[in-house]
Every structure is written in structure tokens, then in C-alpha cells.
Scaffold this active site. Sequence first.
Site, PDB file in Angstrom:
ATOM      1  N   LEU A  71       2.400 -21.528 -44.640  1.00  0.00           N
ATOM      2  CA  LEU A  71       1.282 -22.147 -45.734  1.00  0.00           C
ATOM      3  C   LEU A  71      -0.074 -21.680 -44.907  1.00  0.00           C
ATOM      4  CD1 LEU A  71       0.905 -23.955 -48.326  1.00  0.00           C
ATOM      5  CD2 LEU A  71       0.182 -25.694 -46.653  1.00  0.00           C
ATOM      6  N   HIS A  72      -0.817 -20.859 -45.274  1.00  0.00           N
ATOM      7  CA  HIS A  72      -1.797 -20.634 -44.744  1.00  0.00           C
ATOM      8  C   HIS A  72      -3.099 -20.116 -45.594  1.00  0.00           C
ATOM      9  CE1 HIS A  72      -0.559 -16.555 -45.657  1.00  0.00           C
ATOM     10  NE2 HIS A  72      -1.683 -15.910 -45.244  1.00  0.00           N
ATOM     11  N   ARG A  73      -2.958 -19.807 -46.802  1.00  0.00           N
ATOM     12  CA  ARG A  73      -4.144 -19.073 -47.610  1.00  0.00           C
ATOM     13  C   ARG A  73      -5.208 -20.244 -47.883  1.00  0.00           C
ATOM     14  NH1 ARG A  73      -3.176 -14.668 -49.993  1.00  0.00           N
ATOM     15  NH2 ARG A  73      -1.069 -13.876 -49.914  1.00  0.00           N
ATOM     16  N   ASP A  79       3.289 -19.580 -49.258  1.00  0.00           N
ATOM     17  CA  ASP A  79       2.487 -18.796 -49.833  1.00  0.00           C
ATOM     18  C   ASP A  79       1.878 -17.284 -49.203  1.00  0.00           C
ATOM     19  OD1 ASP A  79       1.121 -19.239 -47.546  1.00  0.00           O
ATOM     20  OD2 ASP A  79      -0.586 -20.494 -48.281  1.00  0.00           O
TER      21      ASP A  79
END
Length: 365
Positions: free
Chosen positions: A209-211, A284
Site C-alpha cells: 500500500l503506497h499510493r 494498490d
Amino acid sequence: MKKVFLVAGARPNLMKVAPIFRASRGLDSVQCEMVYTGQHYDRQMSQVFFEDLDIAEPRFNMGKSTGTHAEQTGAIMVAFEKMCMDEKPDLVVVVGDVNSTLACSVTARKLHIPVAHVEAGLRSGDMDMPEEINRMVTDSISNLFFTTENHGRENLLREGKRADDIFHVGNVMIDNLFYNVGRLGPEVVADYECRKLKERIGRYGFMTLHRPSNVDYKDVLEGIVAALNKISEDLPLLFPIHPRTEKMMKEFGISFSENVHTFPPLSFRESLYLWKDAQVVVTDSGGLQEETTALGVPCVTVRENTERPVTIEQGTNALAGVSGDKILCEVEKALKKTGNPAPKIEGWDGHAAERIWDVLIKYLS
């Protein structure tokens, strides 16, 4: 001998350029030089990948990692322009959709250097994504287009590109995946710190998860984390946490349950060692949607759209958006697909890089 610049900017780029660079080693008519712009400056997110992916440290390393999108893009353009004027490459190859892709393709074309775009034609339809803008601008000025799936070709033709300039070569991400699956021998994984945890918990899920759209807004991140905590009650989750995500969680006072096991970013192979045996992957990321499809691992994507529709069509990937209830629902459905065989997709066979060089050598000659 023709000189080709192969541009990589961020961590996903390294996984895409690695097979292209490896495939150039035996070519007599081409001198391939890797240019690394350094969008990811943390050693855990970059330098270790040169070693892990079996590629030499790039001769050209800009280290342009800081600032806004405009500041970063501008800095890369200035540095790359000087590099091109000094070195005079005959062709520039860019991959993916990061700021470096855009910056180097524009700079090269203004210097009358042809540009080839690997992963051309991918479209999410979401103009709020910086990557979508990068993809579209790069494709608007490139000379050669290398596509990973038929949707890419259809998009490019719809946008007015010449059919003779579009080549369906397959997916270099899958080249890299297959190459590294074969390198995960017992002597390699024995030193992985996560090995004991993997063996101890047995059945687990894997997540990334990074966006910014998911982690930079407290209400969105809270909803996603609540869903992941709920999932972890029955299925422990392994999460190599991105620095941006860790920073925002601390800032917002959000925390995972004890069943979500977090650790620093992993090398590509160590990450692969974990997710290839997961019951489900929640992500993501763009590339992980393709990689899980290639190995038949069920994937749930925490986004409203994807530029990789073939993964949805094959049934290995599902879009969950950011609603906690939808994430829970899609994970439940995905878990029923665990163990299904991987689908066969044209060109996803581990040899896309060789096909790219076949086209490039003909073009250069």
C-alpha cells in the site's frame, strides 16, 4: 556500434529494465547503458535492487529524488539533457509511467533522439493519477511502442499511432519474475529474516500500500486499515511497509492489529518469496497485479481503476476501490480462487526482452 540509453527511475522501473539490460549483454552491435535517475533514494528501495536483480550498478546515476512532481521532473530533464549532449545516444528506451519516463522521453525527442516506450498504451482513464499523465505524454511523442497486452495496442491505434510502430512483445515484468523465481533456492532464502515468520504462521496474505490517494487522506487510510485488520483476524497479513505509508500512519495515529506483520521494504526476491505462496495479495501497485496473474495468485487491488485490464479479464485480479466493505467482500471471493492454475497470456513467457531487442536492432540498422 549503436549506443542505447535504458532509463530507470523508480523501483518498479528497475524490475522492468533488468531483463532488457541482461538481454543486451550478448549483443555485438549495441552498447546498452543504463541511466538511473534515482527517484527512490533510500538504499532499501534502490541500490539493493541492482544486486538483487543481477544487473550492474548503472554507469549514470543522477540521484534526482526530492521535490514536487515539477521540481523532480525538471531536475531530471536538465541532467538528462547534458548527459545526452555529452554521450550522444542513438536511441533512448523508457519504461513504465514514472516522472523519469516523461522527463527523459521529452528531453530526448527535443534533441532529435528517437524514443522507444516499453509498456506503451496502458490506460486507466483516471487523469487524477500522475502516472496516467506520464503515460499519455510519453506515448504522444515516442517513435516505437512495445505493448504488454492487446488493450495497449487498441489504445494506441485509437489515439492515432501507426500500426507499424506498435509491437506486441509481451511483458518484461514477467521476464523478471520468471527469472527470479528460478533463483529462489534454499541457499538464498536461508538468510531471509522473514523466512521463520513465513514458516511459523503457515497460511497468510500479503499486502502492499503506497499510493498517495490511499495513504495521504486520513479517512481513506482509516477505512482501508480497518478492513485489513478485520481480514487479519482469520488470515495473518505480511506487509513490507512503504516509507510513505508508515509516515502517514504515524501522522494520523492509525495502527495495524498484531496480526498484520509489518517490516521495512524488502528486496524484489525476498518480497517474491513471500507473496508467491500467499493465499491472497492485497495491493494498490500496478506491477503486482500482473505478477500475481502470471503465477495464479489471487489479487485484490485497492483502486477504483486499473491500466492492466487483462488481469481483470483473466479473473485473477479484482478491483475493490477503497471501501472497507468492498475490500472485505473481494478478499472473501479471492480466497476461493487460491490454488487455481495461472492463466496463459500471449507474450508472458519470459522472453519479451529478446523480442524488444530484435525490433530495436532492426530499427537502429
